[in-house]
Each structure stands twice: as C-alpha cells, then as structure tokens.
Motif scaffolding. Sequence first.
Motif, PDB file in Angstrom:
ATOM      1  N   GLY A  43       1.507  -5.596   3.848  1.00 33.29           N
ATOM      2  CA  GLY A  43       0.750  -6.376   4.811  1.00 33.29           C
ATOM      3  C   GLY A  43       1.351  -7.746   5.039  1.00 33.29           C
ATOM      4  O   GLY A  43       2.106  -8.276   4.220  1.00 33.29           O
ATOM      5  N   VAL A  77      -8.361  -0.345   6.000  1.00 36.94           N
ATOM      6  CA  VAL A  77      -7.998   1.055   6.206  1.00 36.94           C
ATOM      7  C   VAL A  77      -9.193   1.742   6.858  1.00 36.94           C
ATOM      8  O   VAL A  77     -10.289   1.764   6.284  1.00 36.94           O
ATOM      9  CB  VAL A  77      -7.630   1.738   4.879  1.00 36.94           C
ATOM     10  CG1 VAL A  77      -7.391   3.235   5.097  1.00 36.94           C
ATOM     11  CG2 VAL A  77      -6.401   1.083   4.265  1.00 36.94           C
ATOM     12  N   ILE A  80      -5.994  -6.278   4.099  1.00 35.17           N
ATOM     13  CA  ILE A  80      -5.814  -5.218   5.080  1.00 35.17           C
ATOM     14  C   ILE A  80      -7.126  -4.463   5.212  1.00 35.17           C
ATOM     15  O   ILE A  80      -8.042  -4.619   4.404  1.00 35.17           O
ATOM     16  CB  ILE A  80      -4.699  -4.229   4.686  1.00 35.17           C
ATOM     17  CG1 ILE A  80      -5.057  -3.512   3.378  1.00 35.17           C
ATOM     18  CG2 ILE A  80      -3.353  -4.910   4.605  1.00 35.17           C
ATOM     19  CD1 ILE A  80      -4.131  -2.353   3.063  1.00 35.17           C
ATOM     20  N   GLN A 103      -5.977   4.641  10.172  1.00 30.64           N
ATOM     21  CA  GLN A 103      -5.346   3.449  10.726  1.00 30.64           C
ATOM     22  C   GLN A 103      -5.297   2.337   9.678  1.00 30.64           C
ATOM     23  O   GLN A 103      -6.208   2.213   8.851  1.00 30.64           O
ATOM     24  CB  GLN A 103      -6.124   2.954  11.951  1.00 30.64           C
ATOM     25  CG  GLN A 103      -6.123   3.941  13.114  1.00 30.64           C
ATOM     26  CD  GLN A 103      -7.005   3.484  14.252  1.00 30.64           C
ATOM     27  OE1 GLN A 103      -8.119   2.983  14.025  1.00 30.64           O
ATOM     28  NE2 GLN A 103      -6.537   3.656  15.486  1.00 30.64           N
ATOM     29  N   ILE A 104      -4.228   1.556   9.732  1.00 30.74           N
ATOM     30  CA  ILE A 104      -4.064   0.405   8.840  1.00 30.74           C
ATOM     31  C   ILE A 104      -4.018  -0.859   9.695  1.00 30.74           C
ATOM     32  O   ILE A 104      -3.222  -0.950  10.642  1.00 30.74           O
ATOM     33  CB  ILE A 104      -2.783   0.516   8.001  1.00 30.74           C
ATOM     34  CG1 ILE A 104      -2.813   1.787   7.145  1.00 30.74           C
ATOM     35  CG2 ILE A 104      -2.609  -0.714   7.112  1.00 30.74           C
ATOM     36  CD1 ILE A 104      -1.512   2.058   6.409  1.00 30.74           C
ATOM     37  N   TYR A 108       3.574   0.476   2.859  1.00 29.36           N
ATOM     38  CA  TYR A 108       3.273  -0.567   3.824  1.00 29.36           C
ATOM     39  C   TYR A 108       3.013  -1.882   3.110  1.00 29.36           C
ATOM     40  O   TYR A 108       2.259  -1.937   2.127  1.00 29.36           O
ATOM     41  CB  TYR A 108       2.044  -0.193   4.660  1.00 29.36           C
ATOM     42  CG  TYR A 108       1.657  -1.272   5.635  1.00 29.36           C
ATOM     43  CD1 TYR A 108       2.405  -1.483   6.787  1.00 29.36           C
ATOM     44  CD2 TYR A 108       0.570  -2.109   5.387  1.00 29.36           C
ATOM     45  CE1 TYR A 108       2.079  -2.495   7.670  1.00 29.36           C
ATOM     46  CE2 TYR A 108       0.233  -3.113   6.265  1.00 29.36           C
ATOM     47  CZ  TYR A 108       0.990  -3.304   7.415  1.00 29.36           C
ATOM     48  OH  TYR A 108       0.673  -4.316   8.280  1.00 29.36           O
ATOM     49  N   LEU A 126       0.842  -1.192   0.000  1.00 33.37           N
ATOM     50  CA  LEU A 126       0.000   0.000   0.000  1.00 33.37           C
ATOM     51  C   LEU A 126       0.877   1.241   0.000  1.00 33.37           C
ATOM     52  O   LEU A 126       1.834   1.341   0.775  1.00 33.37           O
ATOM     53  CB  LEU A 126      -0.901   0.004   1.243  1.00 33.37           C
ATOM     54  CG  LEU A 126      -1.916   1.140   1.376  1.00 33.37           C
ATOM     55  CD1 LEU A 126      -3.065   0.940   0.393  1.00 33.37           C
ATOM     56  CD2 LEU A 126      -2.453   1.207   2.806  1.00 33.37           C
TER      57      LEU A 126
END
Length: 303
Positions: free
Chosen positions: A260, A267, A265, A232-233, A258, A213
């Motif tokens: 995972g 978001v 994931i 937030q992730i 980022y 990401l």
Amino acid sequence: KPTVNMGSRYPYSSSIFCGARKGVDYYSTSDLVMVKFISSSSQTSKGFKLTYSTAGCSRNFTSDQGRIKITGERKPCVMHVISPNPNSTISLYFSELRAYDWNQRRENDVIKIFDGMDASQESKVLLRIKNAGIRVPEPVFSNSSSLTISISPKTTSVAFDITYTTTTDGHGCGGYIFNYGGIFTSQLYPRNVRNFTTCRWDVAVPVGGAIELEFTTFELGPKNTCKTDYLQIYDVDPDTKSEVLRRTYCGGDTPAKYTGAKGQIAVRYVTSVHNGGTGWVARFMSRSTDPSWPALIGQHLIN
C-alpha cells in the motif's frame, strides 16, 4: 521499530507510536519494558493512557479488535473475548499454534473454543483442538458477541498467536484490524458462500509503516462469475479517509503481493448466488517507509 515474521508482529528493542491513532497491544520479549514520551510545547492534545499486565492466560479481551498471544502456557486457563457491541459477532484468525499433550493422549482436548461465555456447554464448541503439534487451524466465527477460549489442564504446553476482529455485517463479514501484522480470511472460510454479500475489511498498521498484503489462498471459482464475485483492494489515506481503488481480482486470478501507499488499506469482497469458490486467506505485514528503520518484512515470506 516493529518487525513481523510470517504474519505475526514481534518488536525490535523499541517501537514508535505517534499521532492520533488507535492503540495496539505490545508484547515484550523480556520482563522489562521502558516507556519514553517525547513532546514539544506546541502540542495541545491530551496525551496517552496505557494499561499493562503480565502476558498470559485468564484475561478478558474487550476491544473491537486485537491480538491474543500465548507463549508456552503450562497451566489450565480460560480467556474471554467480548465485543463492545452486543449485536456483533467475532472472527478469530490463527497465525500460529503449537499445542502438545506430552502424554500423547490424542483423545484429550488441548484447546476448546466456545460460542458465548459458558465453557461447560459442549453444544457450544466451535473448535476442538487435540494434540496438534505445530499447525494453523481454520478461523473461528462466533454466533454471538462473545467467545471463550479454554486450555485443558492436561496440557503440558500451548502457544498461539491470534488476530481477532468484530463485525455487525454477518458471520466473518469484514471488520477493522490494527496491528503490525496478522491474518484475515473471507467470511466463513473455507466454506463456500452462495449469497449476495458485500464485506469490507479495513486494515491499518502503526505510523511509519506501509502495508504489505499477500494472499496465501485465493479461490473465487470460475472466471465467468467475475461480474458478480470479485475482490478489490483500496489504498486509504489515514488522515483524509480518501480511497483509491488499486486492484480488482476474481475467479482464476492469482493476486500479486501488494504494498500500500500508506499505512491503511481496505479489502472489499463481493459475492453472489453464483459464487463457486471457497474464498481466500490474506497475510498482512508492516513495511517501514522510513529509510532509517530496518525493513520489517520476513524475507522468507515476501521474497
């Protein structure tokens, strides 16, 4: 073995699907595709079902999320995106657009996107694209559970790649996306949202990949609103649905790329009446977790 380039997914000579997962549109690079199914005697599940068609215009998209890809369309056509939930709205995210009217008549509409099913009501136009060349338009957010994409008969060549999803939480507020790669944005981007909202995007890639990401735009306003306006992730386990918070960002931050832990994931974006930013734009791509597969990231974007 899928690959992606600048946020859009393009297959190698083969792509692998396994397990119990939602389907994904596969666009071939030629006019011939072979499907090979391998199973053992221990399997008791029902199997799979697929439909196929010639990729092009004049088709309806009726899933809760998906991909719309047109390559070099040279005739007028109309496409409808229809959510299976009549109480939802639709978000369209462009990752690529090439639109030319070779007569160079910049007053001509090359592409028009309408709210609803009627392409004759000018008052329902959400996006109007003229002789655009190569560019990426801003996202489109519907007011209803359907959209119409109309390509002008005066157009000589149109190509685009769109990720879409649906939501019942408000215009552009979250949704589910399953793909090799694509784009999604904060709700109503690039408009400032000064409301108390909590939006969640669940993003997943096919088996064998982990999500990478990257935020290409991130503007959440000043640092002093970090308690009320933040992103937030989460890493999500596709099998157990358990979640682990990995990152939190707010105004003044520059999020790092980022990767995972697995292929899904979430978001989560929280805003308040103090929100002073225009939001964010995120690209996601699938990176192989199998060392025997090629790396699946366009290196010019990730490195």
